[in-house]
Design a protein around this motif. Structure first.
Motif, mmCIF file in Angstrom:
data_model
loop_
_atom_site.group_PDB
_atom_site.id
_atom_site.type_symbol
_atom_site.label_atom_id
_atom_site.label_comp_id
_atom_site.label_asym_id
_atom_site.label_seq_id
_atom_site.Cartn_x
_atom_site.Cartn_y
_atom_site.Cartn_z
ATOM 1 N N ARG A 8 -26.523 -19.325 36.967
ATOM 2 C CA ARG A 8 -25.376 -20.106 36.497
ATOM 3 C C ARG A 8 -25.853 -21.299 35.660
ATOM 4 O O ARG A 8 -25.314 -21.577 34.602
ATOM 5 C CB ARG A 8 -24.574 -20.584 37.717
ATOM 6 N N ALA A 9 -26.887 -21.980 36.144
ATOM 7 C CA ALA A 9 -27.415 -23.130 35.398
ATOM 8 C C ALA A 9 -27.935 -22.680 34.029
ATOM 9 O O ALA A 9 -27.765 -23.384 33.023
ATOM 10 C CB ALA A 9 -28.530 -23.800 36.200
ATOM 11 N N GLN A 10 -28.556 -21.509 33.995
ATOM 12 C CA GLN A 10 -29.089 -21.019 32.718
ATOM 13 C C GLN A 10 -27.974 -20.622 31.766
ATOM 14 O O GLN A 10 -28.081 -20.842 30.556
ATOM 15 C CB GLN A 10 -30.051 -19.856 32.973
ATOM 16 N N TYR A 11 -26.896 -20.036 32.298
ATOM 17 C CA TYR A 11 -25.772 -19.700 31.407
ATOM 18 C C TYR A 11 -25.144 -20.966 30.832
ATOM 19 O O TYR A 11 -24.707 -20.991 29.691
ATOM 20 C CB TYR A 11 -24.743 -18.816 32.116
ATOM 21 N N ASP A 55 -17.397 -17.297 31.679
ATOM 22 C CA ASP A 55 -16.756 -18.555 32.076
ATOM 23 C C ASP A 55 -17.507 -19.770 31.533
ATOM 24 O O ASP A 55 -16.910 -20.820 31.298
ATOM 25 C CB ASP A 55 -16.632 -18.637 33.602
ATOM 26 N N ALA A 56 -18.821 -19.621 31.336
ATOM 27 C CA ALA A 56 -19.603 -20.726 30.779
ATOM 28 C C ALA A 56 -19.409 -20.836 29.261
ATOM 29 O O ALA A 56 -19.840 -21.807 28.655
ATOM 30 C CB ALA A 56 -21.084 -20.539 31.104
ATOM 31 N N GLY A 57 -18.813 -19.783 28.659
ATOM 32 C CA GLY A 57 -18.589 -19.808 27.219
ATOM 33 C C GLY A 57 -19.676 -19.104 26.420
ATOM 34 O O GLY A 57 -19.824 -19.338 25.222
ATOM 35 N N VAL A 58 -20.438 -18.235 27.089
ATOM 36 C CA VAL A 58 -21.515 -17.495 26.417
ATOM 37 C C VAL A 58 -20.962 -16.162 25.921
ATOM 38 O O VAL A 58 -20.273 -15.460 26.666
ATOM 39 C CB VAL A 58 -22.681 -17.257 27.404
#
Ligand SMILES: [Zn+2]
Length: 557
Positions: A391-394, A439-442
């Motif tokens: 999650r942190a990487q995304y 969800d992160a926008g990637v």
């Protein structure tokens, strides 16, 4: 120029402004308009109406953003994989579902072949046969005179029999990289990586890694056509680096019977210094002037680690379930940073193989560093495989404008092994984290890495929605995506990553007339697995029609 109106039961445009239609008007190789047959006929009175797909569903042609072309020679009829496949000509290849079946298949092929012919088999996944071992002794029981080579599914390992080792002159004293020796000092038959596999293949007369050939390109293109795919990458291409290579790409893709747009990603991983990387980068950048509507240049592939199922991917803490590892840097991290910057500074689009989360972290560090040294607003650098990205990487990917091309076929092809052996039942719930990425926008894509797993984008999409292994075990629903999101990840998502979303990936006026022709609407399936059951009638590429052999001969248009 003639206008053709292609009518359909349904057109799924994958564009929210006009999500559905029942006809598409085509002029030249482009989409002219989207609407109804009657409406378009009124707007374009001279148009020819083509009703050949009146009972079918059109979607944008699928985009496979991680595939390999030119490995056709490895994909011959002698297929030993656990999961059945189909050949580029549509012929079924049943594979072998137990190790006894593997041996029986090898014996049967040995009996069929002429005495002087070597036996090259492929697709074997030893993880599907726990407890079994393959070495030269096992293959010698098939033949002591015929050279035999079994290329494993990962393409990182092959096994040779004694006749082939003999022909290569590989004995007890041989000190060749990648040739594994046993306790008796003799080669076991196991050959690791291209350095050892290439001479073995060449001894069989197979030049699989020597660059694209018309036959290898057509194999990928036909396989693509059979599965609704109209654009594919060749994600480790060497053609620009050898004399005549670009000509081969140009000649073959220009053929009217070649049903695929190709994006070769030049393999930059073997460069050994910043200077060498800059030279290759200049070569790729200068080739871009030669691009055509079916050949798109300017992408590069770099490599960082191995594969999770072979415990060679680089994992952050807590590493592999059984303490294996730490995995392999296939490129030295410092060299990788230099390579990355050289290709970035040349304005190219970089796809980096990173399976493990430690490898993803290094990609993101390299992007950050490259952007600080050479700011660029137009990169779409992509982490390809991205299986354990966190999650942190995304979140970091979103900050840096990095895309993720997720290897969702693993949920199916190695789904049980990942639960039992590689990362365990808790961490698979976070693997191939497509929901988190979106969800992160990637911007995400899903891929198959053919020939590692079969090219079949609808199946690839289904696994990301379903998140179940072949034995029915769940990978958790928190990272599942909707059918619509999964379809975007095989159309407009990869088109964006390849910088082709202005030309393809949705059915919109002005874009290429590229369609997958299906028997059912993929957006209304009751269960995700039904996506895998949708029949592909064929494809349309730039307005030209290509029928899948499984669909049978075309009726009257
Ligand atoms: Zn690959």
């Amino acid at each position: 120029m003639t206008v053709t109106i292609l009518t359909a039961r349904l057109v799924r445009t994958m564009d929210d402004a006009v999500p559905t239609a029942t006809a598409v008007a085509i002029r030249g190789d482009r989409i002219l308009a989207v609407g109804t047959g009657e409406g378009l006929a009124a707007t374009y009175p001279g148009a020819v109406v083509d009703g050949r797909y009146a009972d079918a569903v059109l979607t944008p042609g699928f985009v496979e953003a991680h595939s390999h072309m030119g490995l056709g020679a490895l994909l011959g009829p002698h297929y030993l994989g656990f999961f059945p496949r189909t050949a580029p000509d549509g012929a079924p290849r049943p594979g072998a579902q137990s190790f006894d079946e593997v041996l029986a298949a090898l014996r049967a092929w040995d009996a069929e072949l002429a005495p002087e012919e070597p036996l090259l088999a492929h697709g074997l996944d030893m993880l599907a046969h726990p407890g079994a071992a393959l070495n030269r002794h096992v293959l010698d029981a098939v033949s002591t005179t015929r050279p035999i080579l079994v290329v494993h599914q990962s393409l990182h390992v092959a096994t040779a029999n004694s006749a082939l080792l003999e022909a290569l002159g590989w004995h007890a004293g041989t000190d060749a990289t990648g040739v594994v020796h046993g306790e008796d000092a003799l080669p076991t038959g196991e050959l690791h990586e291209l350095v050892a596999m290439t001479p073995a293949l060449e001894a069989l007369g197979v030049h699989a890694f020597g660059g694209s050939t018309a036959a290898g390109m057509l194999d990928l293109a036909h396989d693509a056509r059979n599965h609704g795919c109209t654009t594919a990458t060749d994600l480790a291409n060497t053609d620009l680096l050898r004399p005549g290579g670009l000509d081969t790409l140009l000649e073959v893709t220009a053929r009217d019977d070649f049903p695929l747009r190709v994006v070769p990603a030049t393999f930059g991983a073997p460069t050994r210094s910043a200077e060498e990387a800059a030279q290759v980068a200049a070569l790729v950048a200068s080739s871009q002037g030669s691009a055509t509507s079916k050949l798109h240049l300017g992408t590069v592939k770099l490599m960082l680690d191995g594969s999770i199922q072979q415990f060679t991917a680089r994992l952050q803490e807590p590493g592999y379930l059984g303490g294996e590892g730490p995995g392999v840097w296939s490129t030295d991290p410092d060299l990788f940073r230099e390579q990355f910057h050289a290709f970035h500074a040349a304005g190219l689009n970089i796809h980096v193989h990173a399976n493990g989360d430690e490898a993803t972290e290094l990609v993101l560090d390299a992007v950050e560093e490259a952007l600080a040294r050479t700011p660029r607003w137009n990169h779409r650098h992509t982490v390809t495989h991205s299986q354990l990205s966190t999650r942190a990487q995304y979140r970091r990917m979103a900050e840096l404008g990095v895309c993720a091309n997720i290897f969702s076929n693993h949920i199916w092809y190695w789904g049980d092994q990942h639960i039992d052996a590689t990362v365990g039942p808790d961490r698979v719930l976070r693997m191939c984290a497509a929901r988190t990425a979106i969800d992160a926008g990637v911007t995400i894509a899903f891929h198959c890495d053919t020939p590692v797993t079969p090219l079949d984008p609808l199946a690839t999409a289904s696994y990301a929605v379903e998140r179940r292994t072949p034995t029915g075990r769940s990978w958790g629903e928190a990272e599942a995506v909707t059918v619509k999101e999964a379809l975007e990840a095989i159309t407009i998502g990869p088109a964006y990553q390849l910088k082709l979303d202005h030309l393809l990936g949705s059915i919109v006026p002005g874009k290429y007339a590229d369609f997958a022709v299906l028997d059912l609407d993929p957006l209304v399936v009751a269960e995700p697995r039904e996506l895998r059951e949708i029949a592909v009638v064929g494809t349309v590429v730039g307005g030209a029609h290509f029928r899948a052999p499984a669909a049978g001969p075309a009726g009257p248009a």
